[in-house]
Design a protein around this motif. Structure first.
Motif, PDB file in Angstrom:
ATOM      1  N   UNK A 260     -89.660 -11.333 113.357  1.00 11.42           N
ATOM      2  CA  UNK A 260     -89.430 -10.754 112.043  1.00 11.42           C
ATOM      3  C   UNK A 260     -90.674 -10.057 111.506  1.00 11.42           C
ATOM      4  N   UNK A 261     -91.860 -10.570 111.850  1.00  9.11           N
ATOM      5  CA  UNK A 261     -93.095  -9.927 111.401  1.00  9.11           C
ATOM      6  C   UNK A 261     -93.183  -8.505 111.943  1.00  9.11           C
ATOM      7  N   UNK A 262     -92.940  -8.335 113.228  1.00  9.17           N
ATOM      8  CA  UNK A 262     -92.987  -7.000 113.834  1.00  9.17           C
ATOM      9  C   UNK A 262     -91.924  -6.094 113.230  1.00  9.17           C
ATOM     10  N   UNK A 263     -90.744  -6.646 112.983  1.00  8.38           N
ATOM     11  CA  UNK A 263     -89.665  -5.863 112.380  1.00  8.38           C
ATOM     12  C   UNK A 263     -90.059  -5.377 110.987  1.00  8.38           C
ATOM     13  N   UNK A 264     -90.660  -6.265 110.180  1.00 13.69           N
ATOM     14  CA  UNK A 264     -91.044  -5.910 108.812  1.00 13.69           C
ATOM     15  C   UNK A 264     -92.110  -4.818 108.799  1.00 13.69           C
ATOM     16  N   UNK A 265     -93.094  -4.923 109.693  1.00 10.83           N
ATOM     17  CA  UNK A 265     -94.132  -3.890 109.759  1.00 10.83           C
ATOM     18  C   UNK A 265     -93.566  -2.572 110.275  1.00 10.83           C
ATOM     19  N   UNK A 266     -92.688  -2.656 111.288  1.00  7.57           N
ATOM     20  CA  UNK A 266     -92.101  -1.422 111.827  1.00  7.57           C
ATOM     21  C   UNK A 266     -91.255  -0.714 110.775  1.00  7.57           C
ATOM     22  N   UNK A 267     -90.500  -1.489 110.018  1.00 10.72           N
ATOM     23  CA  UNK A 267     -89.692  -0.912 108.941  1.00 10.72           C
ATOM     24  C   UNK A 267     -90.589  -0.145 107.974  1.00 10.72           C
ATOM     25  N   UNK A 268     -91.712  -0.729 107.626  1.00 13.27           N
ATOM     26  CA  UNK A 268     -92.626  -0.108 106.675  1.00 13.27           C
ATOM     27  C   UNK A 268     -93.212   1.192 107.236  1.00 13.27           C
ATOM     28  N   UNK A 269     -93.637   1.160 108.478  1.00 13.44           N
ATOM     29  CA  UNK A 269     -94.243   2.343 109.088  1.00 13.44           C
ATOM     30  C   UNK A 269     -93.239   3.480 109.240  1.00 13.44           C
ATOM     31  N   UNK A 270     -91.963   3.150 109.286  1.00 10.29           N
ATOM     32  CA  UNK A 270     -90.934   4.178 109.458  1.00 10.29           C
ATOM     33  C   UNK A 270     -90.505   4.827 108.148  1.00 10.29           C
ATOM     34  N   UNK A 271     -91.164   4.494 107.044  1.00 14.74           N
ATOM     35  CA  UNK A 271     -90.771   5.039 105.744  1.00 14.74           C
ATOM     36  C   UNK A 271     -91.469   6.350 105.389  1.00 14.74           C
ATOM     37  N   UNK A 272     -92.331   6.847 106.258  1.00 11.08           N
ATOM     38  CA  UNK A 272     -93.009   8.113 105.968  1.00 11.08           C
ATOM     39  C   UNK A 272     -94.512   7.994 106.128  1.00 11.08           C
ATOM     40  N   UNK A 273     -95.269   8.687 105.268  1.00 13.85           N
ATOM     41  CA  UNK A 273     -96.738   8.690 105.398  1.00 13.85           C
ATOM     42  C   UNK A 273     -97.351   7.396 104.873  1.00 13.85           C
ATOM     43  N   UNK A 274     -97.054   6.291 105.565  1.00 16.25           N
ATOM     44  CA  UNK A 274     -97.393   4.957 105.066  1.00 16.25           C
ATOM     45  C   UNK A 274     -98.389   4.278 105.994  1.00 16.25           C
ATOM     46  N   UNK A 275     -99.380   3.618 105.395  1.00 14.57           N
ATOM     47  CA  UNK A 275    -100.294   2.714 106.087  1.00 14.57           C
ATOM     48  C   UNK A 275     -99.970   1.301 105.602  1.00 14.57           C
ATOM     49  N   UNK A 276     -99.758   0.389 106.526  1.00 11.61           N
ATOM     50  CA  UNK A 276     -99.431  -0.991 106.168  1.00 11.61           C
ATOM     51  C   UNK A 276    -100.700  -1.819 106.075  1.00 11.61           C
ATOM     52  N   UNK A 277    -100.921  -2.448 104.925  1.00  7.73           N
ATOM     53  CA  UNK A 277    -102.067  -3.326 104.735  1.00  7.73           C
ATOM     54  C   UNK A 277    -101.687  -4.752 105.138  1.00  7.73           C
ATOM     55  N   UNK A 278    -102.355  -5.251 106.159  1.00  7.78           N
ATOM     56  CA  UNK A 278    -102.076  -6.569 106.704  1.00  7.78           C
ATOM     57  C   UNK A 278    -103.182  -7.509 106.231  1.00  7.78           C
ATOM     58  N   UNK A 279    -102.816  -8.536 105.487  1.00  6.63           N
ATOM     59  CA  UNK A 279    -103.810  -9.410 104.870  1.00  6.63           C
ATOM     60  C   UNK A 279    -104.189 -10.611 105.700  1.00  6.63           C
ATOM     61  N   UNK A 280    -104.496 -10.432 106.968  1.00  5.02           N
ATOM     62  CA  UNK A 280    -104.899 -11.556 107.814  1.00  5.02           C
ATOM     63  C   UNK A 280    -106.266 -12.082 107.386  1.00  5.02           C
ATOM     64  N   UNK A 281    -106.487 -13.402 107.571  1.00 10.70           N
ATOM     65  CA  UNK A 281    -107.808 -13.976 107.311  1.00 10.70           C
ATOM     66  C   UNK A 281    -108.260 -14.914 108.429  1.00 10.70           C
ATOM     67  N   UNK A 282    -107.471 -14.988 109.496  1.00 13.96           N
ATOM     68  CA  UNK A 282    -107.860 -15.716 110.697  1.00 13.96           C
ATOM     69  C   UNK A 282    -107.577 -14.832 111.906  1.00 13.96           C
ATOM     70  N   UNK A 283    -108.458 -14.816 112.907  1.00 14.80           N
ATOM     71  CA  UNK A 283    -108.271 -13.916 114.048  1.00 14.80           C
ATOM     72  C   UNK A 283    -106.910 -14.038 114.710  1.00 14.80           C
ATOM     73  N   UNK A 284    -106.402 -15.255 114.819  1.00 16.07           N
ATOM     74  CA  UNK A 284    -105.128 -15.457 115.494  1.00 16.07           C
ATOM     75  C   UNK A 284    -103.957 -14.792 114.803  1.00 16.07           C
ATOM     76  N   UNK A 285    -104.096 -14.534 113.500  1.00 16.54           N
ATOM     77  CA  UNK A 285    -102.999 -13.897 112.773  1.00 16.54           C
ATOM     78  C   UNK A 285    -102.776 -12.451 113.197  1.00 16.54           C
ATOM     79  N   UNK A 286    -103.754 -11.860 113.868  1.00 15.60           N
ATOM     80  CA  UNK A 286    -103.626 -10.474 114.320  1.00 15.60           C
ATOM     81  C   UNK A 286    -102.969 -10.360 115.691  1.00 15.60           C
ATOM     82  N   UNK A 287    -102.687 -11.481 116.326  1.00 12.52           N
ATOM     83  CA  UNK A 287    -102.133 -11.456 117.681  1.00 12.52           C
ATOM     84  C   UNK A 287    -100.846 -10.643 117.792  1.00 12.52           C
ATOM     85  N   UNK A 288     -99.927 -10.668 116.791  1.00 10.39           N
ATOM     86  CA  UNK A 288     -98.670  -9.924 116.937  1.00 10.39           C
ATOM     87  C   UNK A 288     -98.796  -8.420 116.667  1.00 10.39           C
ATOM     88  N   UNK A 289    -100.024  -7.931 116.437  1.00  8.47           N
ATOM     89  CA  UNK A 289    -100.218  -6.545 116.018  1.00  8.47           C
ATOM     90  C   UNK A 289     -99.498  -5.546 116.918  1.00  8.47           C
TER      91      UNK A 289
END
Length: 332
Positions: A260-289
């Motif tokens: 669902x995380x990947x789906x939510x980010x992909x949905x956002x990126x598909x809305x046009x000239x959008x940059x998604x701000x990802x609020x990770x604070x631990x390295x492991x949270x970036x693994x699904x990037x």
């Protein structure tokens, strides 16, 4: 990593940026500096080239951590976006102040904390009803001419406010709350951005973790964690939104082999000239990037996502609870 050009600036950035509000600790239950620095450096290794921060995130702490993390040559690999226009007192009370005098001081402080001589994208954090927009825009234009900043943005502005700002100074980006659950900008801000060539930096891309798949119905938040006061994290809304997350997880797995995380980010990126701000604070949270990159949602899936949300969420609500108050003129 997918990239995007910020029009009329010469700046190109990754379409996923690292947001640092949580790294600052304030309103997120604290943070660990060593882990935060590791997260920032890991983000760069993963191809993220935009770091978004603000003085108010931890009352200077987030900017200081960013400055430390970008030492040793990493500064040249990324764009720094920070903000101005909020001030705080010793008791932690935050109010809006986008006066020219305040902005000049904030710029100097941010440059020092970030250990840099230039900010790539400087943004007004919230519109200040006590300061004419023309005054705010004029000093931002001065910063641009002086070479202290490379691009100008606003955050939480509506189209009328953006138009007034753009009549005085160049405007390149807008940063509103935007995610699968908070879509108010689709009625006004997003069409304005599209028609005026503005890049949208969407904050709250995962709705404060709600779309990460990690929030359960029993999870509790303590300390100063803002999710204690977020209506989406309290019943009856929590069960409604988590029912959507559960169904979106099944959809993502069955149709795309994603979560669902990947789906939510992909949905956002598909809305046009959008940059998604990802609020990770631990390295492991970036693994699904990587799972969010290199594919698109089809029209049928977009429609199905809307139907799932409408089926479960009977009383939708935005991010209005996060808005800081205006200051009183006597304290300006």
């Amino acid at each position: 990593m997918e990239t995007i050009q910020i029009a009329n600036t010469g700046l190109t950035t990754s379409r996923i940026a690292l947001g640092t509000w949580a790294i600052g600790g304030w309103m997120w239950g604290g943070s660990d500096e060593r882990e935060a620095i590791a997260t920032l450096q890991n983000a760069i290794e993963e191809g993220i080239t935009l770091i978004d921060t603000a003085p108010v995130y931890g009352f200077g702490r987030a900017e200081e951590i960013v400055g430390k993390a970008l030492s040793g040559g990493r500064r040249a690999k990324v764009l720094i976006a920070t903000k101005a226009g909020l001030e705080w007192s010793n008791d932690g009370k935050v109010v809006r102040n986008a006066s020219a005098r305040r902005l000049r001081r904030e710029l100097e402080d941010s440059l020092q904390r970030l250990r840099t001589d230039r900010i790539d994208l400087y943004q007004i954090h919230w519109p200040d009803p006590q300061t004419p927009i023309e005054e705010t825009a004029a000093v931002m234009a001065e910063f641009l001419r002086e070479g202290h900043i490379r691009a100008i943005g606003v955050s939480n502005f509506n189209p009328e406010q953006m138009a007034a700002f753009a009549a005085v100074a160049p405007l390149h980006t807008v940063q509103p709350p935007y995610n699968l659950f908070e879509r108010g900008i689709e009625a006004d801000v997003l069409p304005y951005a599209r028609s005026h060539g503005l890049t949208v930096l969407a904050y709250g891309a995962l709705c404060r973790g709600l779309l990460s798949g990690a929030v359960t119905r029993s999870r509790r938040f303590s300390g100063d964690d803002l999710r204690q006061f977020d209506p989406k994290f309290n019943e009856p809304r929590r069960s409604q939104y988590l029912a959507v997350v559960d169904e979106l997880e099944r959809l993502a797995q069955q149709r795309f082999g994603k979560n669902v995380l990947a789906l939510a980010l992909r949905w956002l990126l598909d809305q046009g000239p959008v940059i998604a701000l990802w609020g990770a604070r631990r390295p492991g949270q970036l693994a699904p990037l990587a799972d969010a990159l290199g594919w698109r949602l089809d029209a049928e899936t977009m429609t199905e996502i809307d139907q799932i949300i409408a089926r479960h969420v009977t009383d939708p609500i935005g991010a209005e609870f996060m808005a800081p108050p205006a200051r009183e003129l006597a304290n300006s």
